[in-house]
Scaffold this motif. Structure first.
Motif, PDB file in Angstrom:
ATOM      1  N   GLN A  90      26.502  30.995  -9.105  1.00 15.23           N
ATOM      2  CA  GLN A  90      26.862  31.333 -10.485  1.00 15.23           C
ATOM      3  C   GLN A  90      27.952  32.396 -10.586  1.00 15.23           C
ATOM      4  OE1 GLN A  90      22.669  31.761 -11.640  1.00 15.23           O
ATOM      5  NE2 GLN A  90      23.098  30.432 -13.372  1.00 15.23           N
ATOM      6  N   PRO A  91      27.811  33.544  -9.904  1.00 13.82           N
ATOM      7  CA  PRO A  91      28.908  34.518  -9.978  1.00 13.82           C
ATOM      8  C   PRO A  91      30.210  33.989  -9.373  1.00 13.82           C
ATOM      9  CG  PRO A  91      27.221  35.245  -8.417  1.00 13.82           C
ATOM     10  CD  PRO A  91      26.651  34.098  -9.185  1.00 13.82           C
ATOM     11  N   LEU A  92      30.108  33.105  -8.376  1.00 15.47           N
ATOM     12  CA  LEU A  92      31.316  32.527  -7.789  1.00 15.47           C
ATOM     13  C   LEU A  92      32.072  31.692  -8.809  1.00 15.47           C
ATOM     14  CD1 LEU A  92      33.116  31.923  -5.340  1.00 15.47           C
ATOM     15  CD2 LEU A  92      31.606  29.988  -4.820  1.00 15.47           C
ATOM     16  N   SER A  93      31.359  30.851  -9.561  1.00 19.72           N
ATOM     17  CA  SER A  93      32.030  30.006 -10.551  1.00 19.72           C
ATOM     18  C   SER A  93      32.673  30.856 -11.637  1.00 19.72           C
ATOM     19  CB  SER A  93      31.045  29.009 -11.169  1.00 19.72           C
ATOM     20  OG  SER A  93      30.068  29.664 -11.949  1.00 19.72           O
ATOM     21  N   SER A  94      31.963  31.893 -12.089  1.00 19.73           N
ATOM     22  CA  SER A  94      32.531  32.788 -13.109  1.00 19.73           C
ATOM     23  C   SER A  94      33.726  33.549 -12.551  1.00 19.73           C
ATOM     24  CB  SER A  94      31.467  33.768 -13.603  1.00 19.73           C
ATOM     25  OG  SER A  94      30.412  33.097 -14.255  1.00 19.73           O
ATOM     26  N   GLY A  95      33.641  33.953 -11.276  1.00 16.93           N
ATOM     27  CA  GLY A  95      34.752  34.656 -10.651  1.00 16.93           C
ATOM     28  C   GLY A  95      35.992  33.790 -10.519  1.00 16.93           C
ATOM     29  N   VAL A  96      35.795  32.519 -10.161  1.00 18.33           N
ATOM     30  CA  VAL A  96      36.932  31.605 -10.026  1.00 18.33           C
ATOM     31  C   VAL A  96      37.635  31.421 -11.362  1.00 18.33           C
ATOM     32  CG1 VAL A  96      37.566  29.185  -9.625  1.00 18.33           C
ATOM     33  CG2 VAL A  96      36.092  30.385  -7.997  1.00 18.33           C
ATOM     34  N   ILE A  97      36.857  31.181 -12.406  1.00 15.65           N
ATOM     35  CA  ILE A  97      37.469  30.949 -13.710  1.00 15.65           C
ATOM     36  C   ILE A  97      38.123  32.232 -14.238  1.00 15.65           C
ATOM     37  CG2 ILE A  97      35.472  31.408 -15.206  1.00 15.65           C
ATOM     38  CD1 ILE A  97      36.234  28.938 -16.780  1.00 15.65           C
ATOM     39  N   ALA A  98      37.556  33.389 -13.903  1.00 18.51           N
ATOM     40  CA  ALA A  98      38.174  34.657 -14.299  1.00 18.51           C
ATOM     41  C   ALA A  98      39.532  34.832 -13.620  1.00 18.51           C
ATOM     42  CB  ALA A  98      37.253  35.827 -13.948  1.00 18.51           C
ATOM     43  N   VAL A  99      39.601  34.514 -12.329  1.00 14.55           N
ATOM     44  CA  VAL A  99      40.865  34.619 -11.585  1.00 14.55           C
ATOM     45  C   VAL A  99      41.912  33.675 -12.170  1.00 14.55           C
ATOM     46  CG1 VAL A  99      41.964  34.148  -9.368  1.00 14.55           C
ATOM     47  CG2 VAL A  99      39.824  35.436  -9.444  1.00 14.55           C
ATOM     48  N   VAL A 100      41.496  32.454 -12.510  1.00 14.45           N
ATOM     49  CA  VAL A 100      42.427  31.481 -13.094  1.00 14.45           C
ATOM     50  C   VAL A 100      42.957  31.985 -14.438  1.00 14.45           C
ATOM     51  CG1 VAL A 100      42.607  29.169 -14.091  1.00 14.45           C
ATOM     52  CG2 VAL A 100      41.452  29.501 -11.902  1.00 14.45           C
ATOM     53  N   CYS A 101      42.051  32.486 -15.281  1.00 15.50           N
ATOM     54  CA  CYS A 101      42.469  32.998 -16.588  1.00 15.50           C
ATOM     55  C   CYS A 101      43.414  34.183 -16.442  1.00 15.50           C
ATOM     56  CB  CYS A 101      41.248  33.399 -17.413  1.00 15.50           C
ATOM     57  SG  CYS A 101      40.176  32.034 -17.904  1.00 15.50           S
ATOM     58  N   LEU A 102      43.061  35.122 -15.561  1.00 13.77           N
ATOM     59  CA  LEU A 102      43.923  36.287 -15.344  1.00 13.77           C
ATOM     60  C   LEU A 102      45.266  35.875 -14.755  1.00 13.77           C
ATOM     61  CD1 LEU A 102      41.296  38.813 -13.931  1.00 13.77           C
ATOM     62  CD2 LEU A 102      42.612  39.105 -16.034  1.00 13.77           C
ATOM     63  N   GLY A 103      45.232  34.958 -13.784  1.00 13.47           N
ATOM     64  CA  GLY A 103      46.473  34.503 -13.164  1.00 13.47           C
ATOM     65  C   GLY A 103      47.407  33.828 -14.147  1.00 13.47           C
ATOM     66  N   SER A 104      46.835  33.121 -15.127  1.00 13.90           N
ATOM     67  CA  SER A 104      47.674  32.421 -16.102  1.00 13.90           C
ATOM     68  C   SER A 104      48.464  33.395 -16.970  1.00 13.90           C
ATOM     69  CB  SER A 104      46.811  31.505 -16.984  1.00 13.90           C
ATOM     70  OG  SER A 104      46.060  32.246 -17.940  1.00 13.90           O
ATOM     71  N   LEU A 105      47.998  34.632 -17.082  1.00 16.87           N
ATOM     72  CA  LEU A 105      48.732  35.625 -17.875  1.00 16.87           C
ATOM     73  C   LEU A 105      50.119  35.894 -17.297  1.00 16.87           C
ATOM     74  CD1 LEU A 105      45.873  38.205 -18.555  1.00 16.87           C
ATOM     75  CD2 LEU A 105      47.076  36.851 -20.292  1.00 16.87           C
ATOM     76  N   ALA A 106      50.270  35.699 -15.997  1.00 18.44           N
ATOM     77  CA  ALA A 106      51.562  35.946 -15.351  1.00 18.44           C
ATOM     78  C   ALA A 106      52.533  34.795 -15.557  1.00 18.44           C
ATOM     79  CB  ALA A 106      51.363  36.195 -13.858  1.00 18.44           C
ATOM     80  N   PHE A 107      52.034  33.653 -16.008  1.00 18.81           N
ATOM     81  CA  PHE A 107      52.880  32.470 -16.162  1.00 18.81           C
ATOM     82  C   PHE A 107      52.778  31.937 -17.590  1.00 18.81           C
ATOM     83  CE2 PHE A 107      51.424  32.794 -11.766  1.00 18.81           C
ATOM     84  CZ  PHE A 107      52.647  32.853 -11.099  1.00 18.81           C
ATOM     85  N   VAL A 108      51.785  31.092 -17.825  1.00 17.04           N
ATOM     86  CA  VAL A 108      51.536  30.551 -19.159  1.00 17.04           C
ATOM     87  C   VAL A 108      50.078  30.828 -19.512  1.00 17.04           C
ATOM     88  CG1 VAL A 108      51.484  28.478 -20.598  1.00 17.04           C
ATOM     89  CG2 VAL A 108      53.230  28.706 -18.818  1.00 17.04           C
ATOM     90  N   PRO A 109      49.806  31.720 -20.462  1.00 12.97           N
ATOM     91  CA  PRO A 109      48.410  31.983 -20.835  1.00 12.97           C
ATOM     92  C   PRO A 109      47.691  30.670 -21.122  1.00 12.97           C
ATOM     93  CG  PRO A 109      49.873  33.532 -21.937  1.00 12.97           C
ATOM     94  CD  PRO A 109      50.756  32.517 -21.260  1.00 12.97           C
ATOM     95  N   PHE A 110      46.544  30.473 -20.475  1.00 11.19           N
ATOM     96  CA  PHE A 110      45.920  29.156 -20.536  1.00 11.19           C
ATOM     97  C   PHE A 110      45.573  28.720 -21.955  1.00 11.19           C
ATOM     98  CE2 PHE A 110      41.903  31.402 -20.817  1.00 11.19           C
ATOM     99  CZ  PHE A 110      41.066  30.525 -21.483  1.00 11.19           C
ATOM    100  N   THR A 111      45.284  29.668 -22.856  1.00  8.96           N
ATOM    101  CA  THR A 111      44.940  29.272 -24.223  1.00  8.96           C
ATOM    102  C   THR A 111      46.124  28.648 -24.955  1.00  8.96           C
ATOM    103  OG1 THR A 111      45.420  31.509 -25.027  1.00  8.96           O
ATOM    104  CG2 THR A 111      43.127  31.007 -24.459  1.00  8.96           C
ATOM    105  N   SER A 112      47.341  28.989 -24.539  1.00  4.13           N
ATOM    106  CA  SER A 112      48.509  28.428 -25.221  1.00  4.13           C
ATOM    107  C   SER A 112      48.611  26.919 -25.003  1.00  4.13           C
ATOM    108  CB  SER A 112      49.794  29.109 -24.742  1.00  4.13           C
ATOM    109  OG  SER A 112      50.061  28.813 -23.379  1.00  4.13           O
ATOM    110  N   GLN A 113      48.078  26.428 -23.879  1.00  2.00           N
ATOM    111  CA  GLN A 113      48.112  24.992 -23.616  1.00  2.00           C
ATOM    112  C   GLN A 113      47.264  24.227 -24.633  1.00  2.00           C
ATOM    113  OE1 GLN A 113      46.941  25.154 -19.344  1.00  2.00           O
ATOM    114  NE2 GLN A 113      48.965  24.267 -18.971  1.00  2.00           N
ATOM    115  N   TYR A 114      46.226  24.876 -25.141  1.00  2.00           N
ATOM    116  CA  TYR A 114      45.376  24.256 -26.155  1.00  2.00           C
ATOM    117  C   TYR A 114      45.911  24.527 -27.557  1.00  2.00           C
ATOM    118  CZ  TYR A 114      42.374  23.787 -22.145  1.00  2.00           C
ATOM    119  OH  TYR A 114      41.898  23.461 -20.897  1.00  2.00           O
ATOM    120  N   ALA A 115      46.465  25.728 -27.763  1.00  2.00           N
ATOM    121  CA  ALA A 115      47.009  26.080 -29.073  1.00  2.00           C
ATOM    122  C   ALA A 115      48.190  25.185 -29.442  1.00  2.00           C
ATOM    123  CB  ALA A 115      47.433  27.543 -29.082  1.00  2.00           C
ATOM    124  N   ARG A 116      48.952  24.739 -28.451  1.00  2.00           N
ATOM    125  CA  ARG A 116      50.106  23.881 -28.724  1.00  2.00           C
ATOM    126  C   ARG A 116      49.700  22.551 -29.339  1.00  2.00           C
ATOM    127  NH1 ARG A 116      53.291  25.007 -23.002  1.00  2.00           N
ATOM    128  NH2 ARG A 116      54.106  27.069 -23.568  1.00  2.00           N
TER     129      ARG A 116
END
Length: 200
Positions: A90-116
């Protein structure tokens, strides 16, 4: 970005998060293998069509890859080699998704893909659109960082693991969904009010 757009935005985000939620709900010391397979099936069913059409979204692609890897590990490794995964699933899955979300801030914030999907193309490069999605992606990143930390604490806690694994994370998700629904419209309204107030 108002009205039905907010509903569509959170609805699409729910489909992206659904496999991760399925995994966290089902995963346990004796059930994480079934959780991984269930989450993989959910990822493919809910998001596979978009990927086949070339609509790449980092959160959905990560889910398919992550749960596919877990499912393969469950098949090829011995139980003794998987004790760590049973313990920290469980903490591993949450950690992976946290890293992905944080990493997207450096490129394309992941929420923008849905907001578009609910925002006219000409607004995608506007300062308001970028600001809103930086805030929303940062908020979701914080939610999953906290959830991962709570999961780690729950592993070593003698009691209260239900609160750490379920009650608090679910409450955080509900708050995050509500914030995602309301913040964009409130921010735009605040900007418009500020602009009207500055007009002499």
């Amino acid at each position: 970005m108002a009205g039905t757009g907010s509903t569509r935005r959170t609805g699409n985000l729910f489909f992206a998060f659904a496999p991760w939620i399925v995994f966290d709900v089902v995963a346990g010391p004796s059930t994480w293998k079934y959780a991984a397979l269930s989450a993989l099936v959910a990822s493919v069913v809910l998001n596979g069509r978009g990927l086949r059409r070339g609509h790449f979204k980092i959160l959905e692609a990560t889910g398919i890859v992550f749960f596919a890897v877990l499912s393969v590990l469950a098949l090829v490794l011995d139980h003794q080699d998987l004790v760590w995964l049973e313990t920290y699933a469980q903490p591993l899955s949450s950690g992976v998704i946290a890293v992905v979300c944080l990493g997207s801030l450096a490129f394309v914030p992941f929420t923008s893909q849905y907001a578009r999907e609910s925002t006219p193309r000409e607004r995608w490069d506007s300062p308001a659109f970028r600001h809103i999605n930086l805030v929303l992606t940062s908020m979701w990143s914080a939610v999953f960082v906290v959830t991962a930390v709570l999961g780690l604490v729950a592993v070593h806690a003698g009691s209260g693991s239900d609160w750490l694994n379920w009650v608090i994370p679910i409450a955080l998700l509900v708050i995050a969904v509500r914030f995602t629904e309301r913040y964009p419209d409130r921010y735009v309204a605040r900007q418009r009010s500020s602009q009207r107030g500055s007009v002499p």
